[in-house]
Design a protein around this motif. Structure first.
Motif, PDB file in Angstrom:
ATOM      1  N   CYS A 101       0.856  -1.184   0.000  1.00  0.00           N
ATOM      2  CA  CYS A 101       0.000   0.000   0.000  1.00  0.00           C
ATOM      3  C   CYS A 101       0.892   1.234   0.000  1.00  0.00           C
ATOM      4  O   CYS A 101       1.785   1.349   0.834  1.00  0.00           O
ATOM      5  CB  CYS A 101      -0.903  -0.020   1.234  1.00  0.00           C
ATOM      6  SG  CYS A 101      -1.726   1.544   1.583  1.00  0.00           S
ATOM      7  N   THR A 102       0.645   2.123  -0.945  1.00  0.00           N
ATOM      8  CA  THR A 102       1.473   3.329  -1.062  1.00  0.00           C
ATOM      9  C   THR A 102       0.727   4.576  -0.595  1.00  0.00           C
ATOM     10  O   THR A 102       1.207   5.683  -0.762  1.00  0.00           O
ATOM     11  CB  THR A 102       1.918   3.542  -2.526  1.00  0.00           C
ATOM     12  OG1 THR A 102       0.734   3.648  -3.335  1.00  0.00           O
ATOM     13  CG2 THR A 102       2.763   2.391  -3.030  1.00  0.00           C
ATOM     14  N   CYS A 103      -0.458   4.396  -0.022  1.00  0.00           N
ATOM     15  CA  CYS A 103      -1.261   5.552   0.393  1.00  0.00           C
ATOM     16  C   CYS A 103      -0.531   6.359   1.464  1.00  0.00           C
ATOM     17  O   CYS A 103       0.035   5.786   2.388  1.00  0.00           O
ATOM     18  CB  CYS A 103      -2.597   5.102   0.971  1.00  0.00           C
ATOM     19  SG  CYS A 103      -3.639   4.246  -0.202  1.00  0.00           S
ATOM     20  N   TYR A 115      -9.826   1.341   6.105  1.00  0.00           N
ATOM     21  CA  TYR A 115      -9.085   1.434   4.848  1.00  0.00           C
ATOM     22  C   TYR A 115     -10.024   1.168   3.669  1.00  0.00           C
ATOM     23  O   TYR A 115     -10.690   0.129   3.622  1.00  0.00           O
ATOM     24  CB  TYR A 115      -7.928   0.434   4.843  1.00  0.00           C
ATOM     25  CG  TYR A 115      -7.082   0.543   3.602  1.00  0.00           C
ATOM     26  CD1 TYR A 115      -6.359   1.701   3.350  1.00  0.00           C
ATOM     27  CD2 TYR A 115      -7.037  -0.493   2.678  1.00  0.00           C
ATOM     28  CE1 TYR A 115      -5.600   1.829   2.198  1.00  0.00           C
ATOM     29  CE2 TYR A 115      -6.266  -0.378   1.527  1.00  0.00           C
ATOM     30  CZ  TYR A 115      -5.552   0.790   1.291  1.00  0.00           C
ATOM     31  OH  TYR A 115      -4.810   0.914   0.150  1.00  0.00           O
ATOM     32  N   THR A 118      -7.930   1.106  -1.479  1.00  0.00           N
ATOM     33  CA  THR A 118      -7.348   1.804  -2.628  1.00  0.00           C
ATOM     34  C   THR A 118      -6.298   0.976  -3.397  1.00  0.00           C
ATOM     35  O   THR A 118      -6.315   0.939  -4.621  1.00  0.00           O
ATOM     36  CB  THR A 118      -6.688   3.118  -2.146  1.00  0.00           C
ATOM     37  OG1 THR A 118      -7.528   3.716  -1.158  1.00  0.00           O
ATOM     38  CG2 THR A 118      -6.435   4.073  -3.303  1.00  0.00           C
ATOM     39  N   CYS A 119      -5.388   0.335  -2.670  1.00  0.00           N
ATOM     40  CA  CYS A 119      -4.263  -0.342  -3.325  1.00  0.00           C
ATOM     41  C   CYS A 119      -4.486  -1.849  -3.503  1.00  0.00           C
ATOM     42  O   CYS A 119      -3.596  -2.562  -3.948  1.00  0.00           O
ATOM     43  CB  CYS A 119      -2.986  -0.134  -2.513  1.00  0.00           C
ATOM     44  SG  CYS A 119      -2.554   1.603  -2.308  1.00  0.00           S
TER      45      CYS A 119
END
Ligand SMILES: [Zn+2]
Length: 295
Positions: A101-103, A115, A118-119
């Motif tokens: 996850c890069t958030c 969460y 998103t990723c």
């Protein structure tokens, strides 16, 4: 009848000294284990070196000794278990259960701590400074706590895929605690009720590992007389060695085990021995006010 298969633990975080709240948890876990004829282990949850207070580990162990606690076997340190955590994270990444996850924190603002996924299907490279999350099922997890009663949480709707390794490379508490409890053969988790809502995530991880479910007993949190939680700014003072016996008696009282007046002059070991002989977990209250704890 003593259950010799009972294995329990006290697992302090060395971000500070032991305080009264941690003493209540230590007393409850110790008495519950000893009254069952079981083993009681101490595990240092030193996963987060930047937040560790220098000298806290030694101070915690010294306080436990002076308060009359006797633990079985060597103290396990989570800081020495990194290879075991890494192996499981790798395995889950390869199988697709976990993902990178890069958030940023800013991107996750407004999601209310859940969460949004998103990723999940982004296929980010997991090398480098990315967080690793575990996929959660759209399922409700429920368990019956020995003090707090039934607790339910829907992992998909109320938690979302959660972090098992942080962006800075440190392993998350949820992962370490479940791996260690399984590795050490814990049968019973006795700890503070602030961790009650972590339990469904831990039940899920136990399931993924094929580990046996543990029994849970969450001791009451200390709340203000109006029922509100103590603010983050509130810190009970560290435990003084010369106050050991009176503070143990106070902790016993907070756990519904008011001791007879004759114990007033007893040694810490005598107070704990009385606690073992009289332990009845059904007497533990679900909540505790500051007044009950007389802080
Ligand atoms: Zn993400």
């Amino acid at each position: 009848m003593p259950d010799s298969r009972y294995i329990g633990r006290f697992a302090p975080t060395p971000s500070g000294y032991l305080h009264f709240g941690s003493l209540v948890a230590a007393v409850a876990s110790y008495l519950d284990a000893r009254a069952a004829g079981g083993r009681w282990l101490v595990r240092m949850e030193d996963l987060d070196p930047p937040r560790e207070m220098p000298g806290a580990q030694a101070a915690i162990l010294q306080t436990l000794e002076r308060y009359g606690f006797e633990w079985d076997g060597p103290v396990v340190r989570q800081s020495e278990r990194g290879d075991a955590y890494a192996a499981v994270v790798q395995q889950w990444l390869r199988s697709g259960l976990a993902y990178a996850c890069t958030c940023s924190r800013k991107q996750l603002e407004g999601s209310g701590g859940i969460y949004p996924g998103t990723c999940r299907d982004a296929g980010h490279d997991w090398h480098g400074d990315v967080a690793i999350r575990i996929r959660v099922p759209e399922l409700e997890y429920a368990f019956v706590d020995r003090v707090q009663g039934e607790f339910r949480q829907h992992l998909g709707r109320e938690v979302g895929d959660f972090v098992i390794r942080r962006r800075d490379g440190l392993y998350a508490y949820q992962l370490a605690v479940v791996l260690d409890d399984a590795w050490q053969g814990m049968t019973d988790i006795v700890r503070g009720a602030d961790l009650l809502d972590n339990t469904p995530r831990q039940l899920y991880l136990q399931e993924l590992l094929g580990a046996a479910h543990t029994r849970y007993l969450h001791v009451p949190l200390i709340v203000q007389p109006d029922g509100h939680k103590l603010g983050k700014s509130y810190r009970s003072p560290p435990l003084a060695a010369e106050q050991a016996a009176p503070l143990l008696l106070r902790a016993l009282g907070a756990l519904g085990h008011a001791a007879p007046a004759e114990l007033a002059g007893a040694t810490p070991a005598e107070v704990l021995a009385w606690g073992v002989a009289h332990w009845d977990a059904t007497r533990i209250p679900r909540v505790l006010t500051l007044e009950d704890a007389r802080l």
